[in-house]
Each structure stands twice: as C-alpha cells, then as structure tokens.
Scaffold this motif. Structure first.
Motif, PDB file in Angstrom:
ATOM      1  N   ARG A   1       7.009  -4.042   1.448  1.00 49.25           N
ATOM      2  CA  ARG A   1       5.827  -4.378   2.553  1.00 49.25           C
ATOM      3  C   ARG A   1       4.629  -4.901   1.835  1.00 49.25           C
ATOM      4  O   ARG A   1       4.353  -4.260   0.582  1.00 49.25           O
ATOM      5  CB  ARG A   1       5.724  -3.100   3.489  1.00 49.25           C
ATOM      6  N   GLU A   2       3.625  -5.442   2.493  1.00 45.53           N
ATOM      7  CA  GLU A   2       2.473  -5.596   1.767  1.00 45.53           C
ATOM      8  C   GLU A   2       1.506  -4.180   1.692  1.00 45.53           C
ATOM      9  O   GLU A   2       1.263  -3.548   2.940  1.00 45.53           O
ATOM     10  CB  GLU A   2       1.647  -6.734   2.742  1.00 45.53           C
ATOM     11  N   ILE A   3       1.272  -3.738   0.592  1.00 41.89           N
ATOM     12  CA  ILE A   3       0.649  -2.361   0.685  1.00 41.89           C
ATOM     13  C   ILE A   3      -1.085  -2.700   0.655  1.00 41.89           C
ATOM     14  O   ILE A   3      -1.489  -3.882   0.288  1.00 41.89           O
ATOM     15  CB  ILE A   3       0.871  -1.879  -1.100  1.00 41.89           C
ATOM     16  N   ARG A   4      -1.643  -1.682   1.534  1.00 44.92           N
ATOM     17  CA  ARG A   4      -2.992  -1.647   1.854  1.00 44.92           C
ATOM     18  C   ARG A   4      -3.656  -0.909   0.989  1.00 44.92           C
ATOM     19  O   ARG A   4      -3.278   0.263   0.605  1.00 44.92           O
ATOM     20  CB  ARG A   4      -3.283  -1.470   3.027  1.00 44.92           C
ATOM     21  N   ILE A   5      -4.886  -1.585   0.396  1.00 40.48           N
ATOM     22  CA  ILE A   5      -5.360  -0.414  -0.496  1.00 40.48           C
ATOM     23  C   ILE A   5      -6.881  -0.427  -0.260  1.00 40.48           C
ATOM     24  O   ILE A   5      -7.786  -1.335  -0.129  1.00 40.48           O
ATOM     25  CB  ILE A   5      -5.607  -1.174  -2.160  1.00 40.48           C
ATOM     26  N   ASN A   6      -7.424   0.890  -0.100  1.00 39.67           N
ATOM     27  CA  ASN A   6      -9.048   1.249  -0.110  1.00 39.67           C
ATOM     28  C   ASN A   6      -9.391   1.909  -1.135  1.00 39.67           C
ATOM     29  O   ASN A   6      -8.924   2.682  -1.484  1.00 39.67           O
ATOM     30  CB  ASN A   6      -9.421   2.096   1.294  1.00 39.67           C
ATOM     31  N   ALA A   7     -10.720   1.646  -1.421  1.00 40.86           N
ATOM     32  CA  ALA A   7     -11.272   2.648  -2.298  1.00 40.86           C
ATOM     33  C   ALA A   7     -12.001   3.618  -1.420  1.00 40.86           C
ATOM     34  O   ALA A   7     -12.242   3.619  -0.330  1.00 40.86           O
ATOM     35  CB  ALA A   7     -12.866   1.770  -3.045  1.00 40.86           C
ATOM     36  N   PHE A   8     -12.040   4.817  -1.898  1.00 40.71           N
ATOM     37  CA  PHE A   8     -12.277   6.066  -1.318  1.00 40.71           C
ATOM     38  C   PHE A   8     -13.309   6.858  -2.034  1.00 40.71           C
ATOM     39  O   PHE A   8     -13.329   7.110  -3.082  1.00 40.71           O
ATOM     40  CB  PHE A   8     -10.906   7.019  -1.271  1.00 40.71           C
ATOM     41  N   ASP A   9     -14.620   6.890  -1.427  1.00 42.29           N
ATOM     42  CA  ASP A   9     -15.652   7.207  -1.956  1.00 42.29           C
ATOM     43  C   ASP A   9     -16.685   7.871  -1.118  1.00 42.29           C
ATOM     44  O   ASP A   9     -16.119   8.154   0.346  1.00 42.29           O
ATOM     45  CB  ASP A   9     -16.516   6.109  -2.370  1.00 42.29           C
TER      46      ASP A   9
ATOM     47  N   LEU B   1      -9.461  -8.274  -4.043  1.00 38.53           N
ATOM     48  CA  LEU B   1      -8.863  -8.216  -2.878  1.00 38.53           C
ATOM     49  C   LEU B   1      -8.428  -6.814  -2.112  1.00 38.53           C
ATOM     50  O   LEU B   1      -7.622  -6.674  -1.208  1.00 38.53           O
ATOM     51  CB  LEU B   1      -7.493  -8.869  -3.093  1.00 38.53           C
ATOM     52  N   PHE B   2      -9.270  -5.840  -2.547  1.00 42.07           N
ATOM     53  CA  PHE B   2      -9.383  -4.550  -1.647  1.00 42.07           C
ATOM     54  C   PHE B   2      -9.450  -4.707  -0.173  1.00 42.07           C
ATOM     55  O   PHE B   2     -10.261  -5.549   0.548  1.00 42.07           O
ATOM     56  CB  PHE B   2     -10.413  -3.474  -2.001  1.00 42.07           C
ATOM     57  N   ASP B   3      -8.666  -4.126   0.883  1.00 42.78           N
ATOM     58  CA  ASP B   3      -8.636  -4.255   1.940  1.00 42.78           C
ATOM     59  C   ASP B   3      -9.968  -3.451   2.319  1.00 42.78           C
ATOM     60  O   ASP B   3     -10.455  -3.977   3.664  1.00 42.78           O
ATOM     61  CB  ASP B   3      -7.402  -3.268   2.743  1.00 42.78           C
ATOM     62  N   GLY B   4     -10.356  -2.564   1.987  1.00 36.53           N
ATOM     63  CA  GLY B   4     -11.729  -1.726   2.452  1.00 36.53           C
ATOM     64  C   GLY B   4     -12.131  -0.659   1.693  1.00 36.53           C
ATOM     65  O   GLY B   4     -11.567  -0.371   0.456  1.00 36.53           O
ATOM     66  N   ILE B   5     -13.275  -0.315   1.743  1.00 34.18           N
ATOM     67  CA  ILE B   5     -13.843   1.112   1.396  1.00 34.18           C
ATOM     68  C   ILE B   5     -13.832   2.134   2.278  1.00 34.18           C
ATOM     69  O   ILE B   5     -14.249   1.718   3.552  1.00 34.18           O
ATOM     70  CB  ILE B   5     -15.134   0.740   0.620  1.00 34.18           C
TER      71      ILE B   5
ATOM     72  N   VAL C   1       4.780   4.963   3.993  1.00 37.08           N
ATOM     73  CA  VAL C   1       3.557   4.801   3.724  1.00 37.08           C
ATOM     74  C   VAL C   1       3.231   3.566   3.695  1.00 37.08           C
ATOM     75  O   VAL C   1       3.825   2.516   3.232  1.00 37.08           O
ATOM     76  CB  VAL C   1       3.373   5.757   2.767  1.00 37.08           C
ATOM     77  N   ASP C   2       1.883   3.195   4.383  1.00 26.09           N
ATOM     78  CA  ASP C   2       1.481   1.590   4.197  1.00 26.09           C
ATOM     79  C   ASP C   2       0.495   1.369   3.329  1.00 26.09           C
ATOM     80  O   ASP C   2       0.451  -0.058   3.008  1.00 26.09           O
ATOM     81  CB  ASP C   2       0.947   1.398   5.654  1.00 26.09           C
ATOM     82  N   GLY C   3      -0.087   2.338   2.704  1.00 22.32           N
ATOM     83  CA  GLY C   3      -1.211   1.926   1.803  1.00 22.32           C
ATOM     84  C   GLY C   3      -1.713   3.245   0.965  1.00 22.32           C
ATOM     85  O   GLY C   3      -1.251   4.260   1.390  1.00 22.32           O
ATOM     86  N   PHE C   4      -2.878   3.039   0.465  1.00 19.86           N
ATOM     87  CA  PHE C   4      -3.442   4.126  -0.499  1.00 19.86           C
ATOM     88  C   PHE C   4      -4.833   4.097  -0.082  1.00 19.86           C
ATOM     89  O   PHE C   4      -5.505   3.023  -0.333  1.00 19.86           O
ATOM     90  CB  PHE C   4      -2.961   4.083  -1.908  1.00 19.86           C
ATOM     91  N   ASN C   5      -5.456   5.383  -0.191  1.00 19.34           N
ATOM     92  CA  ASN C   5      -6.931   5.569  -0.426  1.00 19.34           C
ATOM     93  C   ASN C   5      -7.092   5.934  -1.860  1.00 19.34           C
ATOM     94  O   ASN C   5      -6.725   7.006  -2.148  1.00 19.34           O
ATOM     95  CB  ASN C   5      -7.377   6.592   0.647  1.00 19.34           C
ATOM     96  N   LEU C   6      -7.723   5.117  -2.691  1.00 16.80           N
ATOM     97  CA  LEU C   6      -7.989   5.476  -4.204  1.00 16.80           C
ATOM     98  C   LEU C   6      -9.265   6.498  -4.400  1.00 16.80           C
ATOM     99  O   LEU C   6     -10.293   5.887  -4.267  1.00 16.80           O
ATOM    100  CB  LEU C   6      -7.736   4.093  -4.688  1.00 16.80           C
ATOM    101  N   SER C   7      -8.901   7.548  -4.996  1.00 21.97           N
ATOM    102  CA  SER C   7     -10.212   8.279  -5.107  1.00 21.97           C
ATOM    103  C   SER C   7     -10.625   7.774  -6.400  1.00 21.97           C
ATOM    104  O   SER C   7      -9.989   7.389  -7.278  1.00 21.97           O
ATOM    105  CB  SER C   7      -9.968   9.775  -5.359  1.00 21.97           C
ATOM    106  N   ARG C   8     -12.084   8.023  -6.275  1.00 19.94           N
ATOM    107  CA  ARG C   8     -12.646   7.259  -7.593  1.00 19.94           C
ATOM    108  C   ARG C   8     -12.464   8.353  -8.656  1.00 19.94           C
ATOM    109  O   ARG C   8     -12.718   9.649  -8.296  1.00 19.94           O
ATOM    110  CB  ARG C   8     -14.127   6.951  -7.283  1.00 19.94           C
ATOM    111  N   THR C   9     -12.512   7.934  -9.845  1.00 21.11           N
ATOM    112  CA  THR C   9     -12.428   8.856 -11.189  1.00 21.11           C
ATOM    113  C   THR C   9     -13.865   8.632 -11.947  1.00 21.11           C
ATOM    114  O   THR C   9     -15.060   9.124 -11.275  1.00 21.11           O
ATOM    115  CB  THR C   9     -11.318   8.804 -11.915  1.00 21.11           C
ATOM    116  N   VAL C  10     -13.713   7.595 -12.805  1.00 24.98           N
ATOM    117  CA  VAL C  10     -14.895   7.307 -13.544  1.00 24.98           C
ATOM    118  C   VAL C  10     -15.330   5.983 -12.907  1.00 24.98           C
ATOM    119  O   VAL C  10     -14.646   4.997 -13.057  1.00 24.98           O
ATOM    120  CB  VAL C  10     -14.898   7.177 -15.062  1.00 24.98           C
TER     121      VAL C  10
END
Ligand SMILES: Cc1cc2nc3c(=O)[nH]c(=O)nc-3n(C[C@H](O)[C@H](O)[C@H](O)COP(=O)(O)O)c2cc1C
Length: 444
Positions: free
Chosen positions: A3-11, A50-54, A389-398
């Motif tokens: 499936r097409e994975i959706r990616i958000n930055a999580f901040d 190409l992130f889907d969102g923040i 699961v359809d995608g991920f909210n990626l927690s920021r590190t550095v």
C-alpha cells in the motif's frame, strides 16, 4: 504491491517535544521555533521530500504532575514554553503547494462558533490542506488556567466532544449551500441570502443560534484526526475520525487496536478505507547500518531522562515520585488511559519507575527504530502489512537533520518498493488521502 505509505512529520511549536533533551544537541535547531523562517524552511524541506503533511501536537497546560511542580518542565523545556501552532500554518502554506497540515486544538477551551470560523479561515488560506486533531486535554493545570479546579472526568470529556462535533459540523456543512456565493459584480450580489441559514443548537454544553461566518471553504470540515484509544476514545474515533494517530511498539497490540477501531467504525456504517491509521515512530537512519548506529549513540548522549519522566508523568497522570524506585505503580488514570495501557504492555503489569527509566533510551517512552534506509523501509512496509497501519507520524529527534536523513535514505527505498509516491497528486488534503474533498457522510 504494497500500500502507499503516508508520512507526516510530528512536531510541536516548542523546543522539547517527544525526545526530551535532544534540543541540546549542537546541530539541533528547535530553539529557533519563534523564528518564522525556521518554519517556512521546514515546510519547504518536507514538501521537497514528498511528505504528506506535518502534524502539530499542542497541549494546553504545563506538566506539573511529577513532584507536583512545573519547575523541571520549565528548566528542561518539556513542551513549555509553547506557542500556538495554528499561527504557523498560513506562513508554511504560503511557501508550499501540497503539504498537509494537521493541527491539534483542545476543544475543551474553545468556543465552537469562533473555532469553526478559524478552521474555515485556515482551510481557505491553505486551499483545503487543513486537518484538525481533536483533543480534550488531560491536564488539571489547563483546567485551573480556565477557572476550574480540575478537568472533567475522562468519559465526560468525550461526551462534551461529541456535542462540540455535532455543532461545528452543522456550522461547517449546513449553514451555507454550495451555490450560495455568487460573486456577481454586475448585479451587485455577493451571496444569495436565501441559501444561507442559521444553525440552531441547544445542547447540554453549548447553545448557539447563528449562521456560520465563513463562506464554504474547499473541504468545509477539516480532515479530522483523533488520538485517543481507550474504549470511549475508540468509540469517539470510530464516529468522527478520518485519521487516527496511535502509539505502540508491539505489533499484535497495535494490530488488535486497529482491528477494534475498524470494527467500531463498521458498526457506524463506515468502510475500513474511511479511516487511515498513523503509527507514531521515531527513526534514526543513515546511509549505512553503521552510520545509523553511530548517530544513535551520539544522540543518546543528549537525551534527558528526568525530562522524559516529567512528560510521562503528565501524560499518564501519575506522580512517580510518590513511589519508591522499585515499588509497583498503580495504573488508574484520569489522563490518557491508552498510554497507561501501552505502558503496562511494554513494562509488564508490575511496572515501576526503574522499569520506566530503562525504557527512556532517547528521552521518550517511544524507543527509536535505528537502521539503514533499506532496513527502515522494510520495517515500515512490514508494519503496515502486519498491523493494517496506513502511515507514520515521525517524531523529530535532532531537527531538521532527522527529516533530511529520512528523505535521503528511507524515501528512495520506499519508492523503489512501490510503497511511496514519486510526485504529489493535486487537490485538497482529503482529496489526496481519500479521493474526495468533503467528508464521506456529508458529501453531496
Ligand atoms: C499518540 C497520541 C498523541 C496525542 N497528542 C495530543 C496532543 O497533542 N494534545 C493533547 O492535548 N492530547 C493529545 N493526546 C491525548 C488524546 O488525544 C486524548 O484526548 C486523551 O487524552 C484521551 O485518550 P484516551 O481515550 O486514550 O484515554 C494524544 C494521545 C495519543 C495517544
């Protein structure tokens, strides 16, 4: 075909978000959060990747549960100071075309009538790229700021939220007809008054007799996110949410939570595809496995477990300092019940402050996935298949290098496997996620 994975930055509009202490890393730039160019650069960077969102978290109140004091939160910048995330969105939208914006707003402290207008304004200014993460809060410190002694009981907050949703939905969807706005300069008619109506709402919490002040925006209702996963939270999500944000490290538990959510949604007559599930993840990656491991070792040196404990205490609603380091911790909570359940799953039923501290490897209860771009891409695809699961909210590190690394090393690997887009589709956020601009239940 995966499936097409959706990616958000999580901040969050603050210095210390999830991975506490990493703001002290020499390359971290999050102390620039009050600078608008920090956010516009951020938006451009995510769109180039190409992130889907923040997805912006937001919390009303301070973390004063640990030891009954906010001092450690203030000292370590644990989600305080924190600015309003909504204010960032027009600036970030003005330098992008496609990036979506999920913004958290706590409805407990919002007037529905004005809130509906603010979201409509953002939907106009972003050309239909706005989403709202519906939260009701979990802090007594927020209640005290608003003139109450403590927050409402857990399930009562959701009852209030149901009423809030029915009111704002009526304002967004029911007040102006699609063809109400004419903009006819020759005849001097901007809008047809016969096609604009007053919404009458008289409920337990709110009473409103008014027409919505904004004309229809591209999506009308923002894309609705939700992140509560208790029994009552799941029922709320199944009714309202289009995107659900979950935490969890163990695949069987996440799989079960996703299944329960989709089943609850089916009982409301919704299709499985009407809900996209985003899993919270923290990723440390590099060109090779070794580079990723080296980076992880470097980051760990800056992690702050005292600050992580401040955050955990507040979101779990438990003052760990009331327990000896090896004393089993009572798990009743009026805060985020699903977090308490996740904690119990991760550390066992007899969990203690010591076991919790052991988990806080990089300044958070969310242990990172560390690996080469290829290893991370495989893991993401595997998670999506196994846990639905359809995608991920990626927690920021550095920040921003964590997103640069993801874009350089993981995105091409996902693309190679057909699991990530190679260009954006045009249109609204809902259009990109679900193929329609309006909410399913309210589409014409
Ligand atoms: C992954 C995740 C993210 C969340 N983000 C926020 C947030 O940014 N702001 C907030 O006030 N609550 C946040 N919450 C709290 C929930 O949205 C929710 O309203 C709540 O506290 C009750 O959750 P429960 O149904 O699991 O008990 C979050 C919860 C989870 C699990």
């Amino acid at each position: 075909m995966p499936r097409e994975i959706r990616i958000n930055a999580f901040d969050m509009n603050c210095v210390g978000h999830i991975q506490q202490g990493l703001w002290t890393h020499p390359r971290d730039q999050s102390t620039r959060y009050t600078d608008i160019s920090y956010w516009t650069d951020y938006a451009r960077r995510l769109e180039a990747g190409l992130f889907d969102g923040i997805f912006f978290a937001d919390v009303i109140g301070v973390y004063d549960v640990l030891g009954g004091s906010p001092d450690a939160a203030v000292k370590n910048a644990v989600q305080v100071p924190v600015n309003d995330p909504m204010m960032l969105i027009p600036a970030m939208a003005s330098v992008t075309q496609h990036l979506g914006f999920g913004v958290t707003a706590n409805l407990t402290y919002e007037q529905p009538f004005q809130f509906a207008r603010r979201m409509s304004t953002l939907d106009h200014l972003t050309r239909g790229r706005i989403g709202w993460n519906i939260v009701t809060g979990y802090l007594d410190s927020a209640a005290r700021a608003a003139g109450f002694t403590q927050q409402m009981a857990h399930d009562d907050r959701y009852d209030m939220a149901d009423e809030f949703m029915s009111l704002v939905t009526a304002l967004w969807e029911g007040s102006w007809d699609d063809d109400a706005v004419i903009r006819d300069k020759a005849r001097g008619i901007y809008a047809d008054a016969a096609k604009v109506r007053v919404i009458h709402h008289a409920g337990k919490q709110y009473k409103v007799d008014a027409m919505h002040l904004s004309e229809p925006s591209p999506q009308r209702t923002p894309v609705l996110y939700q992140a509560g996963a208790s029994e009552r939270g799941t029922r709320f999500a199944a009714t309202h949410a289009e995107c659900v944000f979950m935490n969890g490290q163990k695949q069987p538990a996440v799989k079960q939570a996703v299944q329960e959510l989709r089943q609850a949604a089916a009982q409301q007559g919704r299709a499985a595809s009407d809900i996209k599930v985003f899993l919270g993840a923290t990723i440390v990656t590099g060109a090779t496995e070794q580079e990723a491991q080296d980076k992880f070792e470097d980051y760990k040196r800056y992690a702050n477990s005292e600050a992580a404990l401040v955050h955990a205490a507040a979101s779990l609603g438990i003052d760990f300092y009331k327990y000896d380091i090896d004393e089993p911790i009572e798990t009743k909570s009026n805060a985020i019940q699903s977090n308490v359940a996740a904690m119990t799953r991760a550390a066992g039923p007899q969990w203690t402050r010591r076991k919790l501290l052991d988990q806080l490897v990089m300044g958070s209860r969310q242990p990172p996935w560390v690996g080469s771009g290829e290893a991370i891409a495989r893991k993401m695809i595997e998670w999506c298949d196994a846990a639905d699961v359809d995608g991920f909210n990626l927690s920021r590190t550095v920040v921003p290098e964590c997103f640069d690394d993801f874009i350089a090393h993981v995105v091409p690997q996902l693309q190679e496997r057909g699991a990530f887009k190679t260009s954006y589709q045009s249109g609204t956020l809902r259009g990109k996620l679900f193929g329609r601009d309006r909410r399913a239940s309210t589409s014409a």
